[in-house]
Design a protein around this motif. Structure first.
Motif, short mmCIF file in Angstrom:
data_model
loop_
_atom_site.label_atom_id
_atom_site.label_comp_id
_atom_site.label_asym_id
_atom_site.label_seq_id
_atom_site.Cartn_x
_atom_site.Cartn_y
_atom_site.Cartn_z
N LEU A 113 1.00 -1.35 0.01
CA LEU A 113 -0.12 0.03 0.03
C LEU A 113 0.92 1.20 0.12
CD1 LEU A 113 -2.78 1.31 0.21
CD2 LEU A 113 -2.56 1.21 2.56
N VAL A 114 0.64 2.01 -1.15
CA VAL A 114 1.58 3.18 -1.16
C VAL A 114 0.97 4.41 -0.60
CG1 VAL A 114 2.57 5.01 -2.84
CG2 VAL A 114 2.83 2.38 -3.18
N GLY A 115 -0.60 4.69 -0.73
CA GLY A 115 -1.50 5.50 -0.04
C GLY A 115 -2.70 5.41 -0.28
N SER A 116 -3.51 6.36 0.47
CA SER A 116 -5.00 6.12 0.40
C SER A 116 -5.55 7.24 1.14
CB SER A 116 -5.63 4.69 0.99
OG SER A 116 -5.27 4.61 2.42
N GLY A 117 -6.86 7.56 0.81
CA GLY A 117 -7.57 8.63 1.40
C GLY A 117 -8.64 9.45 0.79
#
Length: 294
Positions: free
Chosen positions: A204-208
């Motif tokens: 997971l690199v990023g989320s939001g």
């Protein structure tokens, strides 16, 4: 792998439908919703195909198209890599090829079904010879897939309408979609081939949350490692449409990693530039910056 005969959106006139005879576009057109006419007899169109074959044109090429794989600006390898998304392509035009925007802006692509337009960053083009019906843009050119199966592309963006129960949040949909997006891009494509030898791992690199076309959306971005090749980045972005029933729109990004992949910043550029059809001013807002984290 070409679509069956039928009426499809005209790639050159998004407000009309055009008859696809299973091999080539014909000159028969109609307005959407018009009373169906008997299927046109397209002997002339098929004669053109015969002529093309006689001239040595390749009518069907099994091309595995790699999806866009994001790479970090500094080329870092801290996260696991992903295979680029793939799709069988043909040299016959696809009836679902996205049409230019109604305004005729050469730097934008229109998704009439979901009521949005997307910007075309430098190095990106409208899909050419791509069988996947929901692809809206690709990087220019192809290369030999790392596993020796067909041809791949360094980048791909597709759009679709999510089929979800009422009340399902963009966050839930994005988290559900990312695995399917990664599998199709880098594990096994819809033709059953593994152009990158399969996925070894993902990170997971990023989320939001992110503002898209004035609506509150959500993104999930993975870095995946593949058995062959540099891997890449896959992102699922979900937000409510601004038209009709406001059904959730899913935008998938697949970028190759490494020096040949498109810049990771193109994901953010495309996201910030998504607009409702006919609205050139609505863009991202609070939370619209979705640079990689971790």
């Amino acid at each position: 792998m070409t679509p069956p005969p039928g009426w499809y959106r005209d790639p050159h006139a998004p407000y009309l439908e055009r008859w696809w005879d299973g091999t080539v576009w014909t000159e028969h057109r109609r307005a959407p919703g018009e009373t169906p006419q008997p299927p046109p007899k397209d002997g002339a169109g098929r004669a053109k195909v015969v002529a093309l074959v006689a001239a040595g044109a390749v009518l069907v090429a099994a091309i595995v198209v790699s999806a866009l794989v994001l790479r970090t600006d500094d080329g870092g390898d801290g996260a696991t890599a992903v295979d680029t998304a793939s799709a069988a392509t043909t040299t016959s035009p696809s009836p679902s090829t996205p049409a230019p925007s109604p305004s005729g802006d050469p730097n934008r692509v229109v998704d009439q079904l979901n009521g949005i337009t997307l910007p075309l960053p430098d190095g990106w083009i409208r899909p050419q010879y791509v069988a996947q019906h929901d692809v809206v843009m690709t990087t220019d050119g192809t290369y030999d897939c790392p596993a020796g199966v067909g041809l791949c592309r360094h980048g791909l963006v597709s759009t679709s309408t999510a089929s979800a129960a009422d009340g399902t949040s963009p966050e839930t949909l994005a988290k559900q979609d990312i695995e399917d997006a990664a599998d199709l891009a880098y594990d096994e494509d819809f033709a059953g081939q593994r152009p990158f030898g399969g996925i070894k791992s993902h990170h997971l690199v990023g989320s939001g949350q992110v503002a898209v076309a004035g609506r509150a959306g959500y993104f999930v971005r993975w870095r995946v490692t593949t058995a062959k090749g540099p891997g890449g980045y896959v992102q699922s972005l979900v937000f409510p449409s601004s038209v009709g029933s406001e059904a959730p729109v899913v935008v998938r990004f697949v970028f190759d990693a490494g020096p040949d992949g498109p810049p990771l910043s193109d994901m953010d550029t495309i996201t910030r530039g998504i607009r409702p059809v006919g609205d050139a001013a609505t863009g991202g807002g609070v939370g619209s910056s979705i640079g990689p984290t971790g």
